[in-house]
Write a protein that holds these residues in place. Structure first.
Motif, PDB file in Angstrom:
ATOM      1  N   ILE A   1      27.955  15.972  -8.282  1.00 40.78           N
ATOM      2  CA  ILE A   1      27.687  14.671  -7.788  1.00 40.78           C
ATOM      3  C   ILE A   1      26.635  14.877  -6.779  1.00 40.78           C
ATOM      4  O   ILE A   1      25.954  13.650  -6.498  1.00 40.78           O
ATOM      5  N   THR A   2      26.359  15.910  -6.102  1.00 39.12           N
ATOM      6  CA  THR A   2      25.491  15.996  -5.291  1.00 39.12           C
ATOM      7  C   THR A   2      23.970  15.829  -5.939  1.00 39.12           C
ATOM      8  O   THR A   2      23.219  15.089  -5.288  1.00 39.12           O
ATOM      9  N   PHE A   3      23.804  16.258  -6.767  1.00 38.13           N
ATOM     10  CA  PHE A   3      22.412  15.934  -7.860  1.00 38.13           C
ATOM     11  C   PHE A   3      22.432  14.382  -7.913  1.00 38.13           C
ATOM     12  O   PHE A   3      21.229  13.732  -7.781  1.00 38.13           O
ATOM     13  N   PHE A   4      23.393  13.824  -8.497  1.00 35.91           N
ATOM     14  CA  PHE A   4      23.316  12.372  -8.577  1.00 35.91           C
ATOM     15  C   PHE A   4      23.069  11.712  -7.591  1.00 35.91           C
ATOM     16  O   PHE A   4      22.258  10.815  -7.292  1.00 35.91           O
ATOM     17  N   ARG A   5      23.807  12.235  -6.552  1.00 33.94           N
ATOM     18  CA  ARG A   5      23.692  11.257  -5.196  1.00 33.94           C
ATOM     19  C   ARG A   5      22.148  11.398  -4.733  1.00 33.94           C
ATOM     20  O   ARG A   5      21.257  10.548  -4.297  1.00 33.94           O
ATOM     21  N   THR A   6      21.418  12.602  -4.549  1.00 37.18           N
ATOM     22  CA  THR A   6      20.127  12.849  -4.299  1.00 37.18           C
ATOM     23  C   THR A   6      19.078  11.994  -5.221  1.00 37.18           C
ATOM     24  O   THR A   6      18.296  11.429  -4.750  1.00 37.18           O
ATOM     25  N   ALA A   7      19.513  11.967  -6.579  1.00 38.18           N
ATOM     26  CA  ALA A   7      18.741  11.325  -7.561  1.00 38.18           C
ATOM     27  C   ALA A   7      18.565   9.840  -7.158  1.00 38.18           C
ATOM     28  O   ALA A   7      17.662   9.273  -7.201  1.00 38.18           O
ATOM     29  N   PHE A   8      19.775   9.275  -6.924  1.00 45.48           N
ATOM     30  CA  PHE A   8      19.681   7.845  -6.686  1.00 45.48           C
ATOM     31  C   PHE A   8      19.252   7.541  -5.248  1.00 45.48           C
ATOM     32  O   PHE A   8      18.901   6.466  -5.160  1.00 45.48           O
ATOM     33  N   TYR A   9      19.209   8.636  -4.377  1.00 44.07           N
ATOM     34  CA  TYR A   9      18.438   8.261  -3.388  1.00 44.07           C
ATOM     35  C   TYR A   9      16.939   8.313  -3.257  1.00 44.07           C
ATOM     36  O   TYR A   9      15.909   7.974  -2.454  1.00 44.07           O
ATOM     37  N   THR A  10      16.427   8.946  -4.438  1.00 42.73           N
ATOM     38  CA  THR A  10      14.962   9.099  -4.403  1.00 42.73           C
ATOM     39  C   THR A  10      14.156   7.888  -4.386  1.00 42.73           C
ATOM     40  O   THR A  10      13.152   8.130  -3.716  1.00 42.73           O
ATOM     41  N   PRO A  11      14.460   6.735  -4.993  1.00 43.08           N
ATOM     42  CA  PRO A  11      13.440   5.762  -4.750  1.00 43.08           C
ATOM     43  C   PRO A  11      13.324   5.266  -3.236  1.00 43.08           C
ATOM     44  O   PRO A  11      12.359   4.934  -2.881  1.00 43.08           O
TER      45      PRO A  11
ATOM     46  N   THR B   1      17.176   4.865 -12.013  1.00 49.63           N
ATOM     47  CA  THR B   1      16.856   5.328 -10.679  1.00 49.63           C
ATOM     48  C   THR B   1      15.518   6.142 -10.777  1.00 49.63           C
ATOM     49  O   THR B   1      14.462   5.927 -10.197  1.00 49.63           O
ATOM     50  N   ILE B   2      15.696   7.279 -11.784  1.00 45.22           N
ATOM     51  CA  ILE B   2      14.581   8.115 -11.923  1.00 45.22           C
ATOM     52  C   ILE B   2      13.752   8.083 -13.069  1.00 45.22           C
ATOM     53  O   ILE B   2      12.523   8.807 -13.148  1.00 45.22           O
TER      54      ILE B   2
ATOM     55  N   PHE C   1      22.863  14.918   3.799  1.00 49.08           N
ATOM     56  CA  PHE C   1      24.025  14.195   3.497  1.00 49.08           C
ATOM     57  C   PHE C   1      25.393  14.734   4.535  1.00 49.08           C
ATOM     58  O   PHE C   1      26.095  13.925   5.086  1.00 49.08           O
TER      59      PHE C   1
ATOM     60  N   PHE D   1      12.788  16.497   0.652  1.00 55.38           N
ATOM     61  CA  PHE D   1      14.112  15.797   0.477  1.00 55.38           C
ATOM     62  C   PHE D   1      14.897  16.718  -0.195  1.00 55.38           C
ATOM     63  O   PHE D   1      16.189  17.040   0.421  1.00 55.38           O
TER      64      PHE D   1
ATOM     65  N   PHE E   1       9.899   7.237 -12.333  1.00 57.23           N
ATOM     66  CA  PHE E   1       9.085   8.167 -11.844  1.00 57.23           C
ATOM     67  C   PHE E   1       8.793   9.228 -13.011  1.00 57.23           C
ATOM     68  O   PHE E   1       7.697   9.654 -13.151  1.00 57.23           O
TER      69      PHE E   1
END
Lengths: 292, 302
Positions: free
Chosen positions: A98-108, B49-50, B292, B284, B53
């Motif tokens: 889930i951490t990966f998904f959270r980070t990825a969703f935050y990328t933009p 979202t990605i 987080f 990041f 990119f």
């Protein structure tokens, strides 16, 4: 050396306070002063009375910019208050990865607005990904002018803002969801409420305050839009300059020999009043909700 | 708030691989069906979202002979090449822009971490006359969007003789009012008893700041540092107004010119945007753990 003197706190506060006075408070006062002058970007200028404000009233570009801002805000509000909440609920459960998904969703959010606008410029190009796919699927016969039609350009910029904002508001909601008592959810589940009803009757009321805060943030940032529209329109503000935002106008008047810092300051004052309105409305909404 | 800070780290922590807590049954467990549904949705959102990119990355790597306008989009380049990166950096001083952005970002991060934590500590932990007024001043600026004062800020910077300099770009953002308030909030959540005990032991304000205050607000400091870096690196409007000399452009301003120069070759623009994007993603991704964690400490809470 001892630091318990009366002035110790002031020593710690002074740097921040200096910045506040020099780069926040003084510029706010100076904006008002400048708005009565015709100061030039290269320096110089004199008092011109209310002339700038008279010009404001007849400025057709400003009228378009204000209309665009309102449309921007009205379209962004529902999408950006609801979608990020759904996302936050989706990433709240701690599943593996889930951490990966959270980070990825935050990328933009992390990427510069300039970078994402350039990416979208390519995707929305006449021969870009969206038009190519749509033509392939037979949805459209010719390319849609996402970047050259007045309204499509505005809509493209709005979509870009929504896409870029999802992760940002998701994180704020995520922090707020942690405060919604798990007991409430459990109790509702025991009473036989399904996921949907729990969302509507437990989650949403639980994050109500955050939702209002987020609405304020969305409205104000929609009214302040700059980079997305600037880049997507190639810095020109769309056909006939009808896709400008207020901030784009401010920027245009800030430079060159044609520039006029006095008029730009008058526009800044307009921007201030425009952004204060949603803050007041929503703050009031918040208070009324708290009393009820 | 307290429930969150106590529970969450216990679940995540350590290696970063989230494990379900021992002995949590019933409500907390996810049925296999729900799990599948959640992952399907997660992957769907991930594409949205990605995806753009990845598409840009792919475009930047596609060979010059390759048709990038194909009706059926191809994500994987048929003739992968780094040529466009070389061409972009040869035509436009992208590395100089990147260095300029980095200089500004470091100044802004340093200024905020030092200035905001000092002021935040003083306002929340030390007693002095005018404390409330100072706090009120910081709060009052929050209703003022930065764009409203950007013109007169430019006039101020110009009067300091810093127009068209990198220092002029960094200066106004070096101590943000919001960051002062975030630090104030973070220091305030420390128990007063700890402070009192330190005072009894003869610690002065400076020692309490260094040895008691700072170590307990590391989460908030990292959030401020990360946000300050991202904000400075990504900022466009302010450097666009301050800088006139192309030698001094930051990456974002330089990129905008790049898009004008190469509008007929999307591969080159794509390569340019990737040069601006990849460093910030690496920063990041490396620091996201602190970010987080800081969020859960309540740093981003309204």
């Amino acid at each position: 050396m001892r630091y318990n003197r009366w002035f110790t706190p002031w020593v710690l506060v002074v740097p921040a306070l200096t910045w506040l006075l020099v780069f926040n408070l003084w510029p706010s006062i100076n904006t008002v002063i400048l708005s009565f002058t015709n100061a030039k970007p290269i320096g110089g200028g004199h008092f011109v009375g209310l002339k700038n404000f008279e010009t404001l009233l007849h400025d057709e570009q400003l009228r378009w910019a204000l209309l665009n801002s309102v449309i921007y805000m009205v379209v962004c509000l529902p999408f950006l208050t609801v979608l990020p909440l759904l996302l936050a609920v989706l990433v709240e459960k701690k599943l593996p990865g889930i951490t990966f998904f959270r980070t990825a969703f935050y990328t933009p959010v992390v990427a510069s607005a300039v970078v994402v606008a350039l990416i979208w410029q390519w995707i929305l190009d006449d021969r870009g990904l969206v038009n190519g796919l749509a033509e392939k699927l037979g949805v459209i016969s010719g390319p849609l002018p996402f970047l050259s039609d007045q309204w499509l350009l505005l809509l493209s910029a709005i979509s870009l803002t929504i896409w870029k904002g999802l992760g940002y508001y998701m994180i704020i909601y995520l922090a707020a969801l942690g405060n919604v008592g798990r007991e409430l959810h459990e109790a509702a589940a025991v009473d036989g409420a399904g996921p949907l009803r729990r969302f509507v009757h437990v989650t949403v009321p639980g994050v109500r305050g955050t939702m209002i805060l987020i609405s304020i943030l969305i409205s104000v940032s929609a009214l302040r839009v700059f980079s997305e529209l600037f880049i997507l329109s190639g810095g020109k503000g769309g056909p006939g300059g009808r896709d400008n935002s207020v901030v784009m106008l401010i920027q245009q008047y800030s430079q060159g020999f044609e520039g006029n810092l006095g008029y730009a300051s008058a526009l800044s004052i307009v921007l201030f009043f425009v952004t204060v309105v949603p803050m007041l409305v929503l703050a009031r909404l918040n208070r009324r909700g708290a009393e009820a | 708030m307290s429930t969150v800070t106590q529970e969450r780290p216990a679940v995540r922590e350590a290696s970063g691989t989230p494990k379900r807590r021992k002995g949590s049954f019933g409500f907390n467990s996810v049925s296999p069906r729900e799990k599948v549904a959640r992952y399907v949705l997660l992957v769907f959102v991930l594409l949205i979202t990605i995806g753009p990119f990845l598409w840009q990355l792919s475009t930047s790597l596609k060979g010059s002979g390759e048709d990038i306008y194909t009706r059926i989009p191809r994500l994987l380049p048929a003739q992968p090449t780094f040529d466009h990166y070389k061409e972009v950096t040869d035509t436009i001083p992208v590395w100089d822009y990147a260095r300029n952005s980095l200089v500004v970002a470091f100044l802004v991060v340093g200024g905020n971490v030092i200035g905001a934590s000092l002021a935040g500590f003083a306002i929340s932990r030390l007693q002095f006359r005018g404390r409330k007024i100072v706090l009120g001043l910081f709060l009052a600026t929050l209703v003022l969007p930065g764009e409203v004062t950007i013109i007169s800020q430019y006039v101020t910077v110009r009067e300091f003789g810093l127009a068209n300099t990198l220092f002029g770009v960094a200066l106004p953002g070096m101590i943000g009012a919001l960051n002062v308030l975030l630090m104030y909030n973070a220091f305030r959540s420390l128990p007063v008893e700890v402070d009192q005990a330190a005072v009894v032991d003869g610690a002065d304000a400076w020692q309490r700041f260094l040895y008691i205050g700072l170590p307990s607000v590391r989460g908030t400091i990292s959030v401020i540092a990360i946000f300050a870096f991202i904000g400075a690196w990504d900022d466009f409007l302010w450097p666009l107004i301050v800088l006139t000399d192309p030698d001094k452009y930051t990456l974002t301003v330089g990129l905008q010119y790049l898009s004008g120069t190469f509008s007929n070759n999307p591969r080159l623009i794509a390569a340019g945007t990737m040069i601006a994007f990849i460093p910030i993603v690496i920063v990041f991704a490396t620091l996201q753990r602190f970010f987080f964690k800081g969020v859960e400490e309540g740093a981003v809470k309204g």
